[in-house]
Design an enzyme around this catalytic site. Structure first.
Site, PDB file in Angstrom:
ATOM      1  N   HIS A  80      39.826  37.892  30.317  1.00  0.00           N
ATOM      2  CA  HIS A  80      40.574  36.688  29.958  1.00  0.00           C
ATOM      3  C   HIS A  80      40.292  36.388  28.487  1.00  0.00           C
ATOM      4  CE1 HIS A  80      41.906  32.356  31.189  1.00  0.00           C
ATOM      5  NE2 HIS A  80      42.193  32.603  29.921  1.00  0.00           N
ATOM      6  N   GLU A 112      44.189  38.178  32.011  1.00  0.00           N
ATOM      7  CA  GLU A 112      44.517  36.790  32.339  1.00  0.00           C
ATOM      8  C   GLU A 112      44.673  35.978  31.061  1.00  0.00           C
ATOM      9  OE1 GLU A 112      41.636  36.475  36.310  1.00  0.00           O
ATOM     10  OE2 GLU A 112      41.061  35.478  34.424  1.00  0.00           O
ATOM     11  N   HIS A 233      37.942  32.931  41.611  1.00  0.00           N
ATOM     12  CA  HIS A 233      37.173  31.822  41.054  1.00  0.00           C
ATOM     13  C   HIS A 233      36.081  31.404  42.025  1.00  0.00           C
ATOM     14  CE1 HIS A 233      36.994  29.310  37.452  1.00  0.00           C
ATOM     15  NE2 HIS A 233      36.355  28.453  38.215  1.00  0.00           N
TER      16      HIS A 233
END
Length: 286
Positions: A80, A112, A233
């Site tokens: 990310h 991401e 997550h």
């Protein structure tokens, strides 16, 4: 049923709770073809980069740790990159792309991020297998909510079309809400990634039950809409088996913080083995 007997005999290696093990190994689940889908493990290496950047030294090596993860059985690598490069740098993205393409052509690269102009340029340059779009503000420390799709329809339709035309699968990061997957489908997404933060914040099966029910209902709505389902997550070796048992068609989980924390204790290779087992996809012969 020898396969079921093998897994029951090795139940201790999976570190399951009593509650989740009953669901996971039920005869009805074992005979359900959707249950036999493999939930693929992708390792997020952001935390490796953040540790390296603490001293601005070339170690730990992001590509080196990614290589160990892939050699040990991870199905892919996730990053990310953020505009301030607090962890993953643009150079890391290019090096990881080359590592995957040259040395691990069957493995997946998942990037991401929020679809800013900067992010779009990163995707255009690297052409990852999957793009996971998140609604993060650049100043957030981590992703903590899914898209409110109605507020971003024009943006999402435009970037999803762009990325898919370049050969990337696109997943939208969403909250556990069964009304959202149909909206994601209307944007042109291929998958949704379920935000599992509230589930991960509960530390017993009983406390997680309500959040798990929401995730399951949202996953079923996504499947009904023709979308694949990912999740991520705050997923750990302890809570993953419950999630996989509740959503047997879960296609992918990306694990970052927990995997890197465990790698400090067990090493990356053993951590991949442990997380593969927690996904219901144990590595045999090691």
């Amino acid at each position: 049923m020898p396969e079921l007997g093998f897994l029951k005999a090795n139940l201790g290696q999976l570190q399951l709770t009593d509650h989740s093990s009953v669901d996971f190994f039920s005869e009805s689940n074992w005979n359900d073809r959707t249950f036999l889908m493999t939930t693929k493990l992708s390792i997020n290496v952001n935390a490796v980069a953040q540790l390296r950047n603490r001293r601005d030294l070339p170690w730990p090596s992001v590509t080196g740790m990614a290589r160990v993860a892939l050699e040990s059985g991870a199905y892919g690598i996730t990053v990310h990159p953020r505009p301030d490069e607090r962890h993953i740098r643009r150079a890391d993205v290019g090096e990881l792309e080359q590592l995957l393409r040259k040395s691990f052509p069957g493995k997946e690269f998942n990037i991401e991020g929020y679809p800013s102009d900067h992010f779009v340029s990163v995707i255009d340059a690297s052409k990852p297998d999957q793009v996971t779009l998140v609604p993060d503000d650049p100043n957030q420390s981590t992703s903590d909510h899914g898209w409110t799709i109605g507020d971003s329809e024009e943006l999402l339709k435009r970037v999803i079309s762009r990325f898919r035309s370049r050969g990337s699968r696109v997943s939208l990061f969403i909250d556990a809400d069964p009304a959202v997957p149909a909206l994601a489908r209307a944007m042109g997404a291929d998958r949704v990634e379920l935000y599992t933060g509230p589930f991960g914040a509960k530390y017993t099966p009983e406390a997680r039950a309500e959040e798990l029910a929401k995730l399951k209902a949202t996953a079923e709505a996504a499947r009904a809409a023709g979308l694949g389902v990912n999740a991520g997550h705050d997923l750990t070796r302890e809570n993953l088996p419950e999630l996989v048992a509740a959503i047997p068609f879960l296609e992918e989980v990306s694990i970052g913080h927990a995997a890197i924390a465990d790698a400090l204790i067990f090493g990356m290779a053993e951590t991949v083995r442990l997380f593969r087992a927690a996904c219901g996809d144990p590595i045999h012969g090691r």
